[in-house]
Motif scaffolding. Structure first.
Motif, short mmCIF file in Angstrom:
data_model
loop_
_atom_site.label_atom_id
_atom_site.label_comp_id
_atom_site.label_asym_id
_atom_site.label_seq_id
_atom_site.Cartn_x
_atom_site.Cartn_y
_atom_site.Cartn_z
N SER A 36 0.82 -1.22 0.00
CA SER A 36 0.00 0.00 0.00
C SER A 36 0.84 1.26 0.00
CB SER A 36 -0.92 0.00 1.24
OG SER A 36 -0.15 -0.05 2.43
N GLN A 37 2.11 1.11 0.39
CA GLN A 37 3.02 2.27 0.40
C GLN A 37 3.71 2.48 -0.95
OE1 GLN A 37 3.04 4.14 3.21
NE2 GLN A 37 1.54 2.65 3.97
N GLY A 38 3.41 1.64 -1.93
CA GLY A 38 3.97 1.80 -3.26
C GLY A 38 5.04 0.78 -3.56
N PRO A 39 5.40 0.62 -4.85
CA PRO A 39 6.38 -0.40 -5.26
C PRO A 39 7.77 -0.16 -4.70
CG PRO A 39 5.82 1.06 -7.09
CD PRO A 39 4.86 1.37 -6.00
N MET A 40 8.10 1.10 -4.37
CA MET A 40 9.44 1.39 -3.85
C MET A 40 9.69 0.64 -2.54
SD MET A 40 12.35 3.01 -4.09
CE MET A 40 12.26 4.51 -5.07
N LEU A 41 8.70 0.59 -1.67
CA LEU A 41 8.88 -0.09 -0.40
C LEU A 41 8.93 -1.61 -0.58
CD1 LEU A 41 9.28 0.64 2.52
CD2 LEU A 41 6.82 0.45 2.89
N VAL A 42 8.17 -2.11 -1.55
CA VAL A 42 8.24 -3.53 -1.87
C VAL A 42 9.63 -3.88 -2.39
CG1 VAL A 42 7.30 -5.38 -3.30
CG2 VAL A 42 5.77 -3.66 -2.35
N LEU A 43 10.16 -3.03 -3.26
CA LEU A 43 11.51 -3.22 -3.79
C LEU A 43 12.53 -3.25 -2.66
CD1 LEU A 43 13.51 -3.24 -6.27
CD2 LEU A 43 13.56 -0.76 -6.04
N ALA A 44 12.40 -2.30 -1.72
CA ALA A 44 13.33 -2.23 -0.59
C ALA A 44 13.23 -3.49 0.27
CB ALA A 44 13.05 -0.98 0.24
N THR A 45 12.02 -3.97 0.49
CA THR A 45 11.82 -5.18 1.30
C THR A 45 12.49 -6.39 0.66
OG1 THR A 45 9.69 -4.32 2.09
CG2 THR A 45 10.10 -6.67 2.37
N ILE A 46 12.31 -6.54 -0.65
CA ILE A 46 12.92 -7.66 -1.37
C ILE A 46 14.44 -7.56 -1.33
CG2 ILE A 46 13.24 -8.68 -3.67
CD1 ILE A 46 10.28 -8.04 -4.20
N TYR A 47 14.96 -6.36 -1.54
CA TYR A 47 16.42 -6.16 -1.53
C TYR A 47 16.99 -6.52 -0.16
CZ TYR A 47 20.97 -4.05 -2.47
OH TYR A 47 22.33 -3.86 -2.66
N ILE A 48 16.39 -5.99 0.90
CA ILE A 48 16.91 -6.20 2.25
C ILE A 48 16.81 -7.68 2.64
CG2 ILE A 48 16.53 -5.67 4.69
CD1 ILE A 48 15.60 -2.86 3.73
N ALA A 49 15.68 -8.32 2.33
CA ALA A 49 15.52 -9.74 2.67
C ALA A 49 16.56 -10.60 1.95
CB ALA A 49 14.11 -10.19 2.31
N THR A 50 16.77 -10.30 0.66
CA THR A 50 17.79 -11.04 -0.11
C THR A 50 19.17 -10.81 0.47
OG1 THR A 50 16.44 -10.74 -2.11
CG2 THR A 50 18.73 -11.43 -2.41
N SER A 51 19.47 -9.56 0.80
CA SER A 51 20.78 -9.20 1.33
C SER A 51 21.06 -9.90 2.65
CB SER A 51 20.86 -7.68 1.52
OG SER A 51 22.15 -7.29 1.94
N ILE A 52 20.06 -9.97 3.52
CA ILE A 52 20.25 -10.63 4.82
C ILE A 52 20.47 -12.12 4.65
CG2 ILE A 52 19.09 -11.23 6.98
CD1 ILE A 52 17.73 -8.48 6.88
N LEU A 53 19.66 -12.77 3.80
CA LEU A 53 19.78 -14.21 3.62
C LEU A 53 21.13 -14.59 3.01
CD1 LEU A 53 18.36 -16.91 3.98
CD2 LEU A 53 17.41 -16.66 1.68
N THR A 54 21.67 -13.73 2.14
CA THR A 54 22.95 -14.02 1.49
C THR A 54 24.10 -14.04 2.48
OG1 THR A 54 22.09 -12.94 -0.49
CG2 THR A 54 24.43 -13.37 -0.45
N ILE A 55 23.94 -13.40 3.62
CA ILE A 55 24.99 -13.46 4.64
C ILE A 55 25.18 -14.89 5.12
CG2 ILE A 55 25.61 -12.71 6.99
CD1 ILE A 55 24.17 -10.09 6.46
N PHE A 56 24.10 -15.68 5.07
CA PHE A 56 24.14 -17.02 5.66
C PHE A 56 24.25 -18.14 4.64
CE2 PHE A 56 21.67 -14.19 8.43
CZ PHE A 56 22.45 -14.25 9.57
N ILE A 57 23.72 -17.96 3.42
CA ILE A 57 23.81 -19.01 2.41
C ILE A 57 24.35 -18.41 1.12
CG2 ILE A 57 21.89 -20.25 3.47
CD1 ILE A 57 20.13 -19.42 1.16
N SER A 58 24.68 -19.25 0.15
CA SER A 58 25.34 -18.79 -1.07
C SER A 58 24.44 -17.85 -1.88
CB SER A 58 25.72 -19.99 -1.94
OG SER A 58 24.59 -20.52 -2.59
N ASN A 59 25.08 -16.97 -2.62
CA ASN A 59 24.31 -16.00 -3.42
C ASN A 59 23.51 -16.69 -4.52
OD1 ASN A 59 26.49 -16.70 -5.03
ND2 ASN A 59 27.11 -14.62 -5.51
N THR A 60 24.02 -17.82 -5.02
CA THR A 60 23.28 -18.56 -6.05
C THR A 60 21.97 -19.09 -5.49
OG1 THR A 60 25.33 -19.22 -7.15
CG2 THR A 60 23.38 -20.51 -7.64
N ALA A 61 22.05 -19.74 -4.32
CA ALA A 61 20.84 -20.29 -3.71
C ALA A 61 19.85 -19.18 -3.35
CB ALA A 61 21.22 -21.08 -2.46
#
Length: 634
Positions: A525-550
């Motif tokens: 509801s806050q617009g696609p920019m916040l959705v984009l930020a959420t996806i980026y941050i979630a991906t970035s956090i998970l990559t700390i723990f598992i491979s970037n490919t996975a």
């Protein structure tokens, strides 16, 4: 939430836990998760669809998997012909004694090479060169090695083939009916990434220097191979024994005696009676001492130099009629044995184990290095700990630094196995003396033609890289076909092939729609920019723990479904996944290059937190705002 979605989520969570645990190779974990999904799909009630056998095996025929295999071969040819080493060495010499120039050249050269070949191979190539150049500039290599690793990841953002997440999002786009990415679609992102990295890392890299940096630099600059031996305290664990007449060892080959297995000792040199030198790795006499190998024969009156614990060697001497000498006093030639080491033919070096090495979790006694390469493992450096005693029983871990000893020619052969380990500690002068294969111009021509075909879309991309890899083999850029196969990182290939069907299972069961729906409902509801930020941050956090490919494989379908739900272009969302997955700097274990420089740079985990985490946050902020400008939502 349906039962099928719950099953997929459970498999994803368990898979991620095993990735983080790290005790089982990532490709085995991926294949096990694939098998579990196929079993659930086979035994699932009629009317449910998780993953069929055909869909489970589809990853092995995926275009991206075939491209990765061929790109490993192309990149391997560029390294093995000496083309990359020749270019990088010449460019880095332009730095002279300037630290700033060296830093800029390290970032730029690494970024450019990383745009076309694997970032792991790029760092393996640059590592010994950068260390030597830093020492020549009277600088601490610690300031350059972490930026080197980060620059290899940034360079992967320049081209479509630079890193696996780039290929993954392109495949996701084409699978969903969108135009796939072109060869230089990532170029604006790569320019921003490398520029941002240079601006931020030059001042931030000062935090990597020790407080006693002047003393540290002096130590790095003056460090010799003898000092390397002393660092592992070889002389403190080195003993000599003479083979007496009637000894059980007399006339026997080393492989028959099983000294390492029985007595936990390593024979590092055999000195014949005619030789007049003490333990010099090697002897510089006109009659050389024995270069130890499995076929070496012990004769009466030979002096054998043994590395191990005093009690073990004393027991061996007593049981086999050997005369044990005190190696920590002057020998018969008046030379302090084990203290004054020289290195002309038989030498020592360090070997950093890669995460893809077959030696991982194997004890030293089962390494096979002695039988295959005539190489002995004398000690292990694991972070700040040195393991000298009972080395044969120690299981080797990813990132371990092995102190090896053997003929310089045999040590040089280890360089060919760059997917297994990285040979470090050689000076730039020695590296420069390695002959450059006359096939380097051929490899360069094939590489240029491959890039041109991709840029101008003359042929399908997968066809182009297949032709390039075959040409590298047929034109002699490899010694043989087996050498080409050895350049392929099969762990990455099977990880990729095993994880791709997981995204298919997410699509079949509606798991990706479910997750993307949660994200959109929560922040949409806050617009696609916040959705984009959420996806980026979630991906970035998970990559700390598992491979970037996975991570990219998991988040690419989620990003696609989120964009479709919002009714906007999926390009900025998928680019966010690729960038966040690749630009992970906060952990030494998130990418192979980060782990590769950890031992060489003597970094601690906290160093990555101090430098990498702020850099990762800066990248997230900049990219979240830059992506909609480069790739609009509408």
């Amino acid at each position: 939430m349906t039962t099928e979605i719950l099953i997929v989520f459970c498999v994803i969570i368990v898979t991620a836990i095993f990735f983080v645990w790290g005790k089982i190779r990532s490709d085995i974990v991926a294949l096990c998760s694939l098998i579990v999904l196929m079993l659930f799909g086979y035994f699932a009630p009629e009317g449910t669809h998780i993953l069929s056998v055909e869909e489970g095996l589809s990853g092995f025929s995926n275009n991206i998997v075939i491209m990765m295999v061929c790109l490993f071969i192309v990149g391997g040819a560029i390294f093995q012909t000496g083309l990359a080493k020749k270019i990088s060495t010449r460019l880095l010499t332009l730095a002279g004694d300037s630290q700033l120039k060296l830093f800029l050249l390290v970032m730029l050269v690494t970024g450019v090479i990383g745009a076309f070949v694997s970032n792991t191979g790029t760092v393996a190539l640059m590592l010994p060169i950068v260390i030597s150049m830093a020492n020549d500039a009277n600088s601490d290599p610690k300031r350059f090695l972490m930026p080197l690793a980060f620059a290899s990841s940034m360079g992967g953002m320049f081209t479509l083939i630079g890193t696996p997440p780039n290929l993954i999002i392109s495949d996701t786009l084409s699978t969903n009916g969108y135009e796939p990415l072109k060869f230089f679609s990532f170029l604006p992102i790569g320019i921003i990434a490398l520029t941002l990295g240079i601006i931020c890392l030059w001042p931030m890299s000062k935090m990597l220097l020790s407080k006693d940096k002047g003393e540290k630099k002096k130590k790095k600059k003056e460090k010799t191979l003898a000092q390397l031996a002393n660092e592992y305290k070889i002389s403190n664990n080195l003993y000599r024994a003479i083979v007496n007449e009637g000894s059980a060892f007399a006339g026997k080959k080393l492989k028959e005696l099983g000294i390492t297995k029985k007595y936990n000792a390593t024979v590092v040199e055999i000195k014949h009676p005619s030789s007049k030198k003490g333990f010099h790795l090697p002897s510089s006499s006109s009659i050389p001492d024995e270069i130890v190998g499995p076929e070496s024969i012990l004769n009466p009156k030979d002096t054998i130099y043994l590395l191990g614990d005093f009690e073990d060697i004393h027991l061996m001497s007593r049981e086999n009629n050997l005369k044990m000498l005190d190696s920590h006093q002057l020998d018969e030639d008046g030379i302090p044995a084990g203290k004054d080491l020289s290195f002309q033919k038989i030498g020592i070096s360090e070997l950093v184990l890669m995460s893809s090495s077959k030696l991982i979790n194997k004890p030293v006694s089962e390494s096979g290095l002695r039988n295959l390469y005539n190489i002995n493992i004398l000690g292990i450096k694991r972070q700040d700990k040195y393991i000298i005693q009972n080395v044969k029983d120690v299981k080797m871990h990813s990132g371990d630094v092995l102190l090896i000893q053997g003929d310089w020619d045999d040590i040089a052969k280890l360089e060919n196995e760059d997917s297994e380990w990285v040979l470090v500690g050689k000076s730039l002068d020695k590296a420069a003396k390695i002959p450059i294969d006359n096939k380097a111009p051929v490899a360069a021509l094939i590489m240029v033609l491959m890039v041109l075909c991709m840029v101008f879309n003359w042929l399908p991309m997968v066809t182009t890289v297949m032709i390039a890899s075959i040409l590298m083999i047929l034109t002699g850029c490899f010694r043989n076909v087996e050498a080409a196969y050895k350049t392929i990182n099969w762990e990455s290939i099977f990880l990729f092939a095993g994880m791709i069907p997981l995204s298919k299972a997410m699509e079949n069961t509606g798991a990706s729609v479910y997750i993307s729906g949660l994200i959109v409902n929560f922040v949409g509801s806050q617009g696609p920019m916040l959705v984009l930020a959420t996806i980026y941050i979630a991906t970035s956090i998970l990559t700390i723990f598992i491979s970037n490919t996975a991570t990219a494989i998991l988040f690419a379908p989620i990003a696609m479904k989120a964009a479709i739900t919002l009714g906007v272009s999926p390009y900025p969302f998928l680019f966010a996944v690729a960038i966040a997955a690749s630009m992970c700097f906060a952990s030494p274990f998130s990418t192979p290059p980060n782990a590769l420089v950890m031992s060489a740079g003597e970094y601690k985990f906290t160093d990555y937190i101090k430098v990498g985490l702020p850099l990762q946050i800066i990248f997230a902020i900049v990219m979240i705002f830059a992506l909609p400008l480069l790739f609009p939502f509408n």
